[in-house]
Motif scaffolding. Sequence first.
Motif, PDB file in Angstrom:
ATOM      1  N   ASP A  10       0.840  -1.197   0.000  1.00 58.80           N
ATOM      2  CA  ASP A  10       0.000   0.000   0.000  1.00 58.80           C
ATOM      3  C   ASP A  10       0.877   1.251   0.000  1.00 58.80           C
ATOM      4  O   ASP A  10       2.094   1.200   0.193  1.00 58.80           O
ATOM      5  CB  ASP A  10      -0.970   0.008   1.180  1.00 58.80           C
ATOM      6  N   PHE A  11       0.248   2.395  -0.218  1.00 62.49           N
ATOM      7  CA  PHE A  11       0.995   3.641  -0.371  1.00 62.49           C
ATOM      8  C   PHE A  11       1.744   4.002   0.909  1.00 62.49           C
ATOM      9  O   PHE A  11       2.873   4.500   0.864  1.00 62.49           O
ATOM     10  CB  PHE A  11       0.041   4.778  -0.752  1.00 62.49           C
ATOM     11  N   GLU A  12       1.144   3.749   2.068  1.00 60.00           N
ATOM     12  CA  GLU A  12       1.784   4.090   3.344  1.00 60.00           C
ATOM     13  C   GLU A  12       3.068   3.285   3.544  1.00 60.00           C
ATOM     14  O   GLU A  12       4.102   3.831   3.954  1.00 60.00           O
ATOM     15  CB  GLU A  12       0.801   3.831   4.491  1.00 60.00           C
ATOM     16  N   THR A  13       2.990   1.987   3.247  1.00 60.88           N
ATOM     17  CA  THR A  13       4.177   1.129   3.388  1.00 60.88           C
ATOM     18  C   THR A  13       5.264   1.549   2.411  1.00 60.88           C
ATOM     19  O   THR A  13       6.451   1.619   2.771  1.00 60.88           O
ATOM     20  CB  THR A  13       3.795  -0.341   3.147  1.00 60.88           C
ATOM     21  N   ARG A  14       4.856   1.842   1.183  1.00 59.58           N
ATOM     22  CA  ARG A  14       5.847   2.281   0.204  1.00 59.58           C
ATOM     23  C   ARG A  14       6.530   3.565   0.677  1.00 59.58           C
ATOM     24  O   ARG A  14       7.757   3.699   0.564  1.00 59.58           O
ATOM     25  CB  ARG A  14       5.192   2.514  -1.153  1.00 59.58           C
ATOM     26  N   SER A  15       5.749   4.503   1.199  1.00 60.66           N
ATOM     27  CA  SER A  15       6.324   5.779   1.644  1.00 60.66           C
ATOM     28  C   SER A  15       7.348   5.571   2.747  1.00 60.66           C
ATOM     29  O   SER A  15       8.419   6.205   2.756  1.00 60.66           O
ATOM     30  CB  SER A  15       5.204   6.711   2.138  1.00 60.66           C
ATOM     31  N   HIS A  16       7.039   4.683   3.684  1.00 60.36           N
ATOM     32  CA  HIS A  16       7.962   4.434   4.794  1.00 60.36           C
ATOM     33  C   HIS A  16       9.272   3.840   4.286  1.00 60.36           C
ATOM     34  O   HIS A  16      10.360   4.243   4.732  1.00 60.36           O
ATOM     35  CB  HIS A  16       7.315   3.487   5.809  1.00 60.36           C
ATOM     36  N   LEU A  17       9.179   2.918   3.347  1.00 63.93           N
ATOM     37  CA  LEU A  17      10.388   2.305   2.807  1.00 63.93           C
ATOM     38  C   LEU A  17      11.188   3.298   1.969  1.00 63.93           C
ATOM     39  O   LEU A  17      12.425   3.305   2.000  1.00 63.93           O
ATOM     40  CB  LEU A  17      10.025   1.084   1.967  1.00 63.93           C
TER      41      LEU A  17
END
Length: 574
Positions: free
Chosen positions: A122-129
């Motif tokens: 999801d977008f949130e996980t991608r942003s964190h990585l």
Amino acid sequence: MPKFKKVQLVLAGIFTILFFRFYHLQIYQHSKYEEKAGNNSVRKISIHAPRGIIYDRNGIPIVDNRQIYDLAVIPFDVTSQFDYQMVSKQTGVSSSELQEKITRGKESFHRFRPVPIKRHIDFETRSHLEENKLSLPGTIFSEFPARTYPDKAKLTHVLGYLRVVTDMTASIPNQGLEYKLGDVFGFSGIERIYESILRGNDGTEFRLVDIYGIDHGVYQDNPGQQPVPGKALHLSIDSKLQSLIEDLFSGKKGAAICMMPTSGEVLAFVSAPDYDLNSFAGPVPIELWEGWNSDPEKPLINRGIQGLYPPGSTFKLLAAALAKEDGVVDKNWTVNCNGVYTLGDRDFHCWNDAGHGTVNMDEAIYQSCNIYFYQLIQKLSYKNWTGMAEKFKFGVSSGIDLLGEKRGLVPGRSYMNRKYGKWGWATGNLLTFVIGQGDVLVTPVQVAQMMNIIATRGNTKTPHLLLDSPAEKISVSLKPLTWDFLQQSTWDVVNHKEGTGKAAKVIGSEVHGKTGTAQNPHGEDHSWFAGYLVKDNIPILSLAVLVEHGGKGSVEAAIISHKIFKYAQKNISL
């Protein structure tokens, strides 16, 4: 000046120039060229092409695409700085599994190719990585087009599902097309049959990666090539009719096939129970797959083309057609039905224990009298009877554009001799065959096709799901009087006051049909209704409805057919 001195001065001058040039590059402009050196590695990345959208016959999208994010790693770029724990925490993939994939990738000939780590980020996980990119050398994200199903009609067994290429040595059922690890391909249904149309062409993107494996974005001097989406597909399905029938089969097992008799276009195709196609946006969880496989309701079986059932009394139409065609009996030949017929030491029963009294052929059809046909089959040639069944396309594939279709069984002499021995079967077997029981097995699509043939007087086309498909013509040659009888008798089944198919009647419409009750050794009988609807003297819809354990065809299947005909009366036209 001695010649040797001159050479020394020239060499000294050259080295002085080289020294200052090296000083300029290595010291004065160190920071500039350090950045360029760090960005001197170009990686070629594949961009997945969106698959073609699938529409129904009215332009309503029934399969579309949605973007999801995939996380992958280029093994060659992974360094000792890679934070396995962080990726594991964000994705749920264990550190040991990550290390194993990357190690295997580094040792592979394809170590520069991305190795998929996690789909559906999801977008949130991608942003964190992305925020911790420096600790994750070699990681890249890509947008992945997954399937979504915006319409209420599920069409599970028609549409099929996708699978992911996880092993290039595995068999991919689409020869002639090139695939790479991480690609998706149509594994079943329409997705597989029309894979070459729906697939599209992947694009490429060139990205700059420094010596530390950090991705610095698209290489502007050569940005690559955009993907070409797959072509759209228009099916013959009427999604509203499909949705209606799916609702009618809620909580039931069975199948329903609706077609346009003249063209063979499939308007609705239901196999119940089914499964949730949205579960196939990515790899199917193994526990879910095993659950479906072990489910006693068998939701993975496409009952419309793979379910094999005795056709019951729908098969009586074939004996009637043969008797008319060969002139075996005249219109005045009657049989007295008292509910039971004795052959040798064995009793054969009619569904009506009280009997139907004296009946002719037409009455025997619309009242579905077994006793009449027990006696009729003894006057017919067994070889000609199997030939008539084959003429009506039983025992062969219908040719519908779906994989896995069963041929069914029309038991001829050679089959009976092989199974029972030359002296192990007799006339008693024929008495069961003529009423669609015993060894006779058919699929629902074959029964629907029989109604296409009757409705069009032998001039129809192969069943198909692709709209405007150049379908193969089907021609069945019978005498005009034979066609007249078949059409009249099927009308009587629905419209005569004693007809077994009265429940399918629609006021103000011309409905034809035949009921059937298929004996089932594992529980209550299966319920059949097959028929067609005529509008302005043109047959516009044919159907076959089978309800497993539904009891008599005059009830469950006929009631469902009535609701389908009622919809078609208002909404279907040529």
